[in-house]
Design an enzyme around this catalytic site. Structure first.
Site, mmCIF file in Angstrom:
data_model
loop_
_atom_site.group_PDB
_atom_site.id
_atom_site.type_symbol
_atom_site.label_atom_id
_atom_site.label_comp_id
_atom_site.label_asym_id
_atom_site.label_seq_id
_atom_site.Cartn_x
_atom_site.Cartn_y
_atom_site.Cartn_z
ATOM 1 N N CYS A 1 5.136 31.422 7.951
ATOM 2 C CA CYS A 1 5.865 32.667 8.764
ATOM 3 C C CYS A 1 6.355 34.092 8.212
ATOM 4 O O CYS A 1 6.095 33.804 7.594
ATOM 5 C CB CYS A 1 7.294 32.352 9.174
ATOM 6 S SG CYS A 1 8.241 32.062 7.990
ATOM 7 N N ASP B 1 0.282 -0.736 -17.036
ATOM 8 C CA ASP B 1 0.527 -1.947 -15.647
ATOM 9 C C ASP B 1 -0.067 -3.150 -15.701
ATOM 10 O O ASP B 1 -1.498 -3.340 -16.284
ATOM 11 C CB ASP B 1 -0.351 -0.661 -14.824
ATOM 12 C CG ASP B 1 0.149 -1.320 -13.455
ATOM 13 O OD1 ASP B 1 1.231 -2.242 -12.554
ATOM 14 O OD2 ASP B 1 -1.226 -1.900 -12.360
ATOM 15 N N ASP C 1 -3.918 2.001 -12.299
ATOM 16 C CA ASP C 1 -4.716 1.778 -11.312
ATOM 17 C C ASP C 1 -5.219 2.455 -9.802
ATOM 18 O O ASP C 1 -5.414 2.821 -9.519
ATOM 19 C CB ASP C 1 -5.777 0.904 -11.476
ATOM 20 C CG ASP C 1 -5.374 -0.478 -10.550
ATOM 21 O OD1 ASP C 1 -4.228 -0.616 -10.431
ATOM 22 O OD2 ASP C 1 -5.736 -1.540 -9.711
ATOM 23 N N ASP D 1 0.688 4.376 -9.912
ATOM 24 C CA ASP D 1 1.335 4.426 -11.247
ATOM 25 C C ASP D 1 1.076 6.098 -11.367
ATOM 26 O O ASP D 1 0.813 6.824 -13.174
ATOM 27 C CB ASP D 1 -0.415 3.619 -11.689
ATOM 28 C CG ASP D 1 0.159 2.379 -11.755
ATOM 29 O OD1 ASP D 1 1.357 2.343 -11.916
ATOM 30 O OD2 ASP D 1 -0.710 1.776 -11.049
#
Length: 790
Positions: A18, A482, A681, A685
């Site tokens: 703005c 993981d 992946d 993660d």
């Protein structure tokens, strides 16, 4: 401020919404020292500045970001010519960093390139002009290197001619050990040495002049000073009737340095083999099918959505999806995987891969800079152009190297004069000091090793984002994985089943009938296991949310679902309870098949699990062999995670961790000061990948994960983690070796020359080949190979 010294800058501003934002940014900008006026435009999201030439653009950007807005940077690549040593690198960086709008500049001697971060789009002609005023050549990185004139001489002719002219000057010295006293006439020595000194060696004088004008020192200055001193001394001794002259020292030094630079250039070109190999993967044309007509078009004219025909044995020109045909694709140069990958309708293909024996029709999904190959090339170029943190020491030494060497040479001359050796010996020893000093080896020690190491990694399917990731990777002592999609296949498979009174094939066909219309991952696992069999048609199918599915198969009403569904139906599981419990302790998910009716009874169960990738055990074993602790970090149930960890021999388990808590756990693992890597992946993660010292992202996963990672693994093989750490350690070892020999060479060579143990000719030969040895040592990394599994 006088108006004629003002500069005008246009910089991009992000985050404004703005008019109040506009006023706030203008206030912030005008408070920055050196800014005289600022006008901010919301519609163009930019700011026009009038400022002092000495404006600190980094401080400007920091002020805007502190106010909550952004100043996006533009990165520009230039090819730089004429650099000879680490001092040249520092000089070009200073010239570029003084240019208005430049935030940072990184110059790489090995690749002869500069990466420049600017506020907004830079004026290329102005950057090129600044480099040229400093005495070097510059051109846009994408421009073709100027071609040699047709019928012109090869690039090595100056070195060859210099050696030819210098050879007769050295011949008398070579005959002395055989008792032959012979010397060329003084006029002939002068005639042979003069063209070498002032024609073939003119490049050293030009470089020295530009260095002096800029108030800096380079290798050119040392060579020009040393050889000019030897040449001048010879002229003086000739006029005084002396027969022992030093024309051979001046000419041989110039010839050997020219030879050394030519050999170094040839060796340096081999460091960028990886980039050139990737660039050669891009076909120039594509066979496009439009309106039923097949046209061969330049690749630049292919559009997203076009159907491209790829014949057997051709390179696939675009990224896309196979719409027709079956074949295999050789993606070895992209992923490092030697085996061909089967391609069928619906499969993705990557531009640059080689099509096998089938004809494919590919729908284009990405072209140009957005293609996977282009992104790989950018990542490799980015890594090869980056400076490792260890380079800071080299830069600091290079900044004072030449002045210090000139000072040592002066002290050498004065010391020999005070020792009573005479001006002739004093000058010869001072020349030897000037000639043997070599900042080239220092400048090449780090970048050549990084270029070769990252190039080798790319060829084997590992894209290392920058030199910092490379340096951190070699120090890793803990790797967190993981589970799903990283160590496992990322999709459930049917691993076991049990039946009460029917055979298992019948049980499987009944389950397949119920699941034939479902998109649930477990349904896919059942249908995949039943492939090749025929099963009856199910009717009256209805989903039971959170519990399973029910329907009619022939005259039988069946339900397939969780233990909760079995309990609701009131079926007795006693006959299979023991075997089911054994499966659950291994972390597997069970689905029960129940025949409903007047009295529900259990027919059997199916056990599903996410199968381990075949390479996962070897991946963990390799990390343990490297002395690295392993952690399994997953949001899955503790039983499932522990079962995987037990099979693989992983050292530590962190299960049932929410996605938002993974980064916190990585931080806890780092707390003792242990460098930690995260391997993942998925989208969830990404925070953990960014929080780790080094993030490893599988390219089979999401783009967000790859952007957060320091290393991208181009195929879903967890063994690449150990390979990336191994190549990082090998690269850093080469850097340390190169720096040791570069420093040792000067630390040993300069005192020997000052003490009179080295003639200028020997000093020149040593200096010429020092940088060649550094590059050659780095090139030994090209023989790196992944370790074979035991």
């Amino acid at each position: 401020m006088s108006t004629h010294t003002a500069i005008r800058l246009q910089i991009p501003i992000s985050g404004m919404s703005c008019a109040a934002c506009v006023r706030r940014v203008e206030k912030v900008l005008t408070r920055v020292p050196g800014v005289d006026a600022a006008q901010v435009n919301l519609s163009t999201e930019s700011a026009q500045l009038e400022a002092e030439p000495t404006l600190d653009v980094a401080a400007l950007r920091a002020a805007v970001e502190k106010a909550g807005f952004g100043v996006p940077l533009t990165t520009t690549q230039l090819q730089i010519s004429g650099m000879t040593c680490a001092s040249c690198v520092g000089r070009v960086e200073k010239v570029l960093q003084r240019h208005p709008g430049v935030v940072a500049a990184r110059v790489n001697l090995a690749s002869e390139s500069a990466s420049i971060d600017t506020l907004g789009a830079p004026e290329l002609s102005a950057l090129i002009a600044a480099v040229e005023r400093a005495g070097y050549g510059a051109r846009p990185a994408q421009a073709e290197r100027p071609a040699e004139p047709a019928g012109g001489l090869p690039a090595w002719w100056p070195a060859a001619l210099a050696l030819l002219l210098a050879a007769p000057l050295v011949a008398p010295m070579l005959l002395l050990p055989f008792g032959v006293q012979w010397m060329l006439p003084a006029w002939l020595q002068w005639a042979l040495a003069t063209p070498v000194q002032f024609w073939l060696g003119a490049r050293f004088y030009r470089g020295a002049w530009h260095a002096l004008r800029a108030g800096s020192g380079t290798m050119d200055l040392l060579v020009a000073l040393g050889t000019s001193a030897a040449y001048g001394l010879s002229l003086y001794l000739w006029t005084q009737g002396h027969t022992h002259l030093y024309f051979e020292a001046a000419a041989v030094v110039v010839a050997l340095v020219l030879l050394g630079k030519e050999l170094e250039l040839r060796a340096r070109r081999r460091t960028s083999d990886a980039i050139r190999a990737l660039e050669r993967l891009r076909p120039d044309t594509a066979r496009v099918r439009r309106d039923g007509v097949e046209l061969e078009l330049p690749l630049a004219q292919v559009r997203v959505g076009d159907l491209v025909s790829v014949r057997p044995g051709e390179r696939i020109p675009v990224d896309g999806l196979v719409r027709e045909g079956d074949s295999q694709a050789d993606e070895s140069l992209l992923t490092g995987e030697a085996a061909a990958v089967a391609k069928a309708p619906g499969d993705a293909v990557t531009g640059g891969a080689i099509n096998g024996e089938g004809l494919l029709l590919v729908e284009t999904t990405a072209i140009g800079a957005e293609s996977r190959l282009a992104r790989i090339i950018r990542l490799v170029e980015q890594a090869q152009g980056a400076k490792a943190p260890v380079q800071r020491l080299v830069d600091a030494v290079a900044a004072v190297f030449v002045p210090v060497v000139v000072g040592v040479a002066l002290l050498t001359a004065i010391g020999w004069l005070f020792a009573g050796a005479g001006y002739e010996a004093a000058l010869v020893n001072a020349v030897a000091v000037l000639v043997i000093a070599c900042p080239c080896a220092l400048g090449l020690a780090t970048p050549t090793a990084i270029m070769v190491g990252t190039g080798v990694a790319a060829r084997h399917g590992m894209l290392i984002r920058d030199a910092e990731a490379l340096e951190h990777a070699q120090a890793l002592r803990c790797v967190a994985f993981d589970k799903t999609g990283t160590l496992t296949e990322g999709r459930p498979t049917l691993l076991a089943s049990a039946a009460v009174d029917a055979d298992r094939d019948t049980l499987l066909r009944l389950a397949a009938a119920l699941q034939s219309g479902s998109e649930h991952p477990l349904a896919h696992a059942v249908l995949s296991a039943a492939a090749g069999q025929t099963w009856p048609t199910a009717s009256e199918l209805r989903a039971l949310p959170g519990r399973g599915i029910a329907g009619r198969v022939g005259e039988r009403t069946l339900a397939l679902g969780s233990r909760r569904l079995v309990d609701e139906l009131g079926a007795d599981v006693a006959a299979l309870a023991a075997t089911a419990a054994a499966e659950e302790t291994q972390g597997r998910t069970l689905a029960w098949l129940v025949e409903t009716g007047s009295a529900a009874r259990v027919l059997g169960w199916f056990a599903f699990g996410d199968a381990l990738k075949p390479s996962a055990p070897a991946a963990i074993a390799r990390l343990h062999a490297l002395g690295i602790r392993t952690v399994l970090l997953s949001g899955d149930r503790h039983a499932a995670v522990s079962a995987v960890a037990s099979v693989l021999g992983i050292d530590d388990v962190r299960a049932e961790v929410l996605p938002e808590d993974k980064a916190r756990v990585v931080g806890e693992l780092r707390a003792p000061g242990t460098p930690v890597a995260m391997v993942g992946d998925g989208l969830n993660d990404a925070p953990a990948l960014a929080a780790a010292d080094v993030g490893f992202a599988m390219a089979t996963g999401t783009d967000v994960a790859m952007q957060a990672a320091g290393v991208t693994l181009m195929r879903g093989d967890p063994r690449l983690v150990a390979d990336a750490i191994d190549i990082s350690r090998a690269t850093l070892a080469k850097i340390r070796q190169n720096l040791f020999w570069a420093f040792a060479y000067n630390v040993i060579g300069i005192p020997l020359a000052a003490l009179g143990y080295l003639s200028p000719v020997i000093a020149g030969a040593a200096m010429a080949f020092s940088s060649v040895s550094v590059v050659s040592n780095a090139l030994r990394l090209r023989h790196w190979r992944p370790r074979e599994d035991a």
